[in-house]
Design a protein around this motif. Structure first.
Motif, PDB file in Angstrom:
ATOM      1  N   GLY A  75     -15.686  12.599  -4.553  1.00 22.28           N
ATOM      2  CA  GLY A  75     -14.521  12.728  -3.697  1.00 22.28           C
ATOM      3  C   GLY A  75     -13.588  11.535  -3.779  1.00 22.28           C
ATOM      4  N   LYS A  76     -14.082  10.439  -4.339  1.00 22.45           N
ATOM      5  CA  LYS A  76     -13.263   9.229  -4.424  1.00 22.45           C
ATOM      6  C   LYS A  76     -12.456   9.218  -5.709  1.00 22.45           C
ATOM      7  CE  LYS A  76     -13.754   6.156  -1.766  1.00 22.45           C
ATOM      8  NZ  LYS A  76     -12.905   5.876  -0.626  1.00 22.45           N
ATOM      9  N   SER A  77     -11.354   8.500  -5.687  1.00 24.07           N
ATOM     10  CA  SER A  77     -10.502   8.391  -6.860  1.00 24.07           C
ATOM     11  C   SER A  77     -11.143   7.443  -7.871  1.00 24.07           C
ATOM     12  CB  SER A  77      -9.128   7.857  -6.448  1.00 24.07           C
ATOM     13  OG  SER A  77      -8.352   7.574  -7.583  1.00 24.07           O
ATOM     14  N   PRO A  78     -11.200   7.818  -9.133  1.00 24.99           N
ATOM     15  CA  PRO A  78     -11.799   6.915 -10.128  1.00 24.99           C
ATOM     16  C   PRO A  78     -10.937   5.695 -10.412  1.00 24.99           C
ATOM     17  CG  PRO A  78     -10.924   8.869 -11.198  1.00 24.99           C
ATOM     18  CD  PRO A  78     -10.807   9.094  -9.722  1.00 24.99           C
ATOM     19  N   MET A  79      -9.673   5.733 -10.016  1.00 21.19           N
ATOM     20  CA  MET A  79      -8.777   4.611 -10.266  1.00 21.19           C
ATOM     21  C   MET A  79      -8.696   3.662  -9.074  1.00 21.19           C
ATOM     22  SD  MET A  79      -7.785   5.193 -13.317  1.00 21.19           S
ATOM     23  CE  MET A  79      -6.357   4.180 -13.552  1.00 21.19           C
ATOM     24  N   ASN A  80      -9.559   3.872  -8.077  1.00 18.66           N
ATOM     25  CA  ASN A  80      -9.623   3.046  -6.875  1.00 18.66           C
ATOM     26  C   ASN A  80      -8.309   3.040  -6.100  1.00 18.66           C
ATOM     27  OD1 ASN A  80     -12.303   2.319  -7.287  1.00 18.66           O
ATOM     28  ND2 ASN A  80     -11.708   0.655  -8.651  1.00 18.66           N
ATOM     29  N   HIS A  81      -7.630   4.198  -6.084  1.00 16.26           N
ATOM     30  CA  HIS A  81      -6.426   4.332  -5.277  1.00 16.26           C
ATOM     31  C   HIS A  81      -6.821   4.518  -3.814  1.00 16.26           C
ATOM     32  CE1 HIS A  81      -3.507   4.639  -8.522  1.00 16.26           C
ATOM     33  NE2 HIS A  81      -4.376   5.401  -9.166  1.00 16.26           N
ATOM     34  N   PRO A  82      -5.963   4.119  -2.880  1.00 16.67           N
ATOM     35  CA  PRO A  82      -6.289   4.371  -1.470  1.00 16.67           C
ATOM     36  C   PRO A  82      -6.239   5.863  -1.162  1.00 16.67           C
ATOM     37  CG  PRO A  82      -4.103   3.439  -1.676  1.00 16.67           C
ATOM     38  CD  PRO A  82      -4.728   3.387  -3.043  1.00 16.67           C
ATOM     39  N   ASP A  83      -6.937   6.257  -0.128  1.00 18.91           N
ATOM     40  CA  ASP A  83      -6.941   7.659   0.264  1.00 18.91           C
ATOM     41  C   ASP A  83      -5.540   8.096   0.671  1.00 18.91           C
ATOM     42  OD1 ASP A  83      -9.633   7.795  -0.177  1.00 18.91           O
ATOM     43  OD2 ASP A  83     -10.163   7.309   1.896  1.00 18.91           O
ATOM     44  N   GLU A  84      -5.266   9.395   0.507  1.00 19.38           N
ATOM     45  CA  GLU A  84      -3.958   9.922   0.890  1.00 19.38           C
ATOM     46  C   GLU A  84      -3.817   9.904   2.399  1.00 19.38           C
ATOM     47  OE1 GLU A  84      -2.968  13.694  -0.703  1.00 19.38           O
ATOM     48  OE2 GLU A  84      -3.540  13.171  -2.731  1.00 19.38           O
ATOM     49  N   GLN A  85      -2.584   9.711   2.830  1.00 20.76           N
ATOM     50  CA  GLN A  85      -2.308   9.729   4.260  1.00 20.76           C
ATOM     51  C   GLN A  85      -2.377  11.162   4.762  1.00 20.76           C
ATOM     52  OE1 GLN A  85      -1.827   7.030   6.174  1.00 20.76           O
ATOM     53  NE2 GLN A  85      -2.229   5.783   4.367  1.00 20.76           N
ATOM     54  N   PRO A  86      -2.892  11.376   5.951  1.00 20.26           N
ATOM     55  CA  PRO A  86      -2.930  12.743   6.473  1.00 20.26           C
ATOM     56  C   PRO A  86      -1.526  13.257   6.744  1.00 20.26           C
ATOM     57  CG  PRO A  86      -3.618  11.186   8.146  1.00 20.26           C
ATOM     58  CD  PRO A  86      -3.462  10.412   6.865  1.00 20.26           C
ATOM     59  N   SER A  87      -1.279  14.504   6.372  1.00 20.02           N
ATOM     60  CA  SER A  87       0.039  15.076   6.605  1.00 20.02           C
ATOM     61  C   SER A  87       0.089  15.612   8.028  1.00 20.02           C
ATOM     62  CB  SER A  87       0.338  16.188   5.608  1.00 20.02           C
ATOM     63  OG  SER A  87      -0.617  17.210   5.746  1.00 20.02           O
ATOM     64  N   GLY A  88       1.195  15.344   8.708  1.00 17.30           N
ATOM     65  CA  GLY A  88       1.329  15.796  10.080  1.00 17.30           C
ATOM     66  C   GLY A  88       2.674  15.401  10.628  1.00 17.30           C
ATOM     67  N   THR A  89       2.801  15.516  11.926  1.00 21.23           N
ATOM     68  CA  THR A  89       4.085  15.228  12.555  1.00 21.23           C
ATOM     69  C   THR A  89       4.187  13.782  13.016  1.00 21.23           C
ATOM     70  OG1 THR A  89       3.213  15.956  14.677  1.00 21.23           O
ATOM     71  CG2 THR A  89       4.344  17.605  13.334  1.00 21.23           C
ATOM     72  N   ASP A  90       3.138  12.987  12.835  1.00 20.34           N
ATOM     73  CA  ASP A  90       3.171  11.622  13.346  1.00 20.34           C
ATOM     74  C   ASP A  90       4.219  10.773  12.630  1.00 20.34           C
ATOM     75  OD1 ASP A  90      -0.423  11.520  13.769  1.00 20.34           O
ATOM     76  OD2 ASP A  90       1.155  12.209  15.106  1.00 20.34           O
ATOM     77  N   GLY A  91       4.290  10.856  11.307  1.00 18.66           N
ATOM     78  CA  GLY A  91       5.203  10.010  10.561  1.00 18.66           C
ATOM     79  C   GLY A  91       6.445  10.721  10.085  1.00 18.66           C
ATOM     80  N   SER A  92       6.620  11.960  10.470  1.00 22.85           N
ATOM     81  CA  SER A  92       7.777  12.702   9.964  1.00 22.85           C
ATOM     82  C   SER A  92       9.040  12.266  10.694  1.00 22.85           C
ATOM     83  CB  SER A  92       7.568  14.205  10.141  1.00 22.85           C
ATOM     84  OG  SER A  92       7.515  14.536  11.504  1.00 22.85           O
ATOM     85  N   PRO A  93      10.166  12.210   9.997  1.00 23.94           N
ATOM     86  CA  PRO A  93      11.409  11.789  10.653  1.00 23.94           C
ATOM     87  C   PRO A  93      11.873  12.828  11.655  1.00 23.94           C
ATOM     88  CG  PRO A  93      11.834  12.464   8.410  1.00 23.94           C
ATOM     89  CD  PRO A  93      10.344  12.463   8.587  1.00 23.94           C
ATOM     90  N   LYS A  94      12.645  12.361  12.618  1.00 27.70           N
ATOM     91  CA  LYS A  94      13.161  13.234  13.660  1.00 27.70           C
ATOM     92  C   LYS A  94      14.512  13.778  13.199  1.00 27.70           C
ATOM     93  CE  LYS A  94       9.828  11.869  16.442  1.00 27.70           C
ATOM     94  NZ  LYS A  94       9.028  11.147  15.487  1.00 27.70           N
ATOM     95  N   PHE A  95      14.518  14.956  12.573  1.00 30.67           N
ATOM     96  CA  PHE A  95      15.733  15.497  12.001  1.00 30.67           C
ATOM     97  C   PHE A  95      16.711  15.942  13.081  1.00 30.67           C
ATOM     98  CE2 PHE A  95      12.837  16.066   8.378  1.00 30.67           C
ATOM     99  CZ  PHE A  95      13.561  15.347   7.450  1.00 30.67           C
TER     100      PHE A  95
END
Length: 53
Positions: free
Chosen positions: A7-27
């Motif tokens: 489940g981990k990235s072989p290139m030691n990349h950080p995990d993806e950020q969870p998608s949701g409404t927390d960081g989405s801009p307020k259109f």
């Protein structure tokens, strides 16, 4: 060379950020600010036209 967790990235990349409404801009708020900016420009245009003509 050791085999890491599949489940981990072989290139030691950080995990993806969870998608949701927390960081989405307020259109809605952005749209209101844009409309107010356009109305301010229109008011300045008509005001300067009435003042200088």
């Amino acid at each position: 060379m050791t085999i890491s967790d599949p489940g981990k990235s072989p290139m030691n990349h950080p995990d993806e950020q969870p998608s949701g409404t927390d960081g989405s801009p307020k259109f809605g708020r952005l749209l209101v600010v844009l409309i107010l900016a356009v109305l301010l420009i229109v008011a300045i245009t008509f005001g300067s036209e009435a003042l200088y003509s």
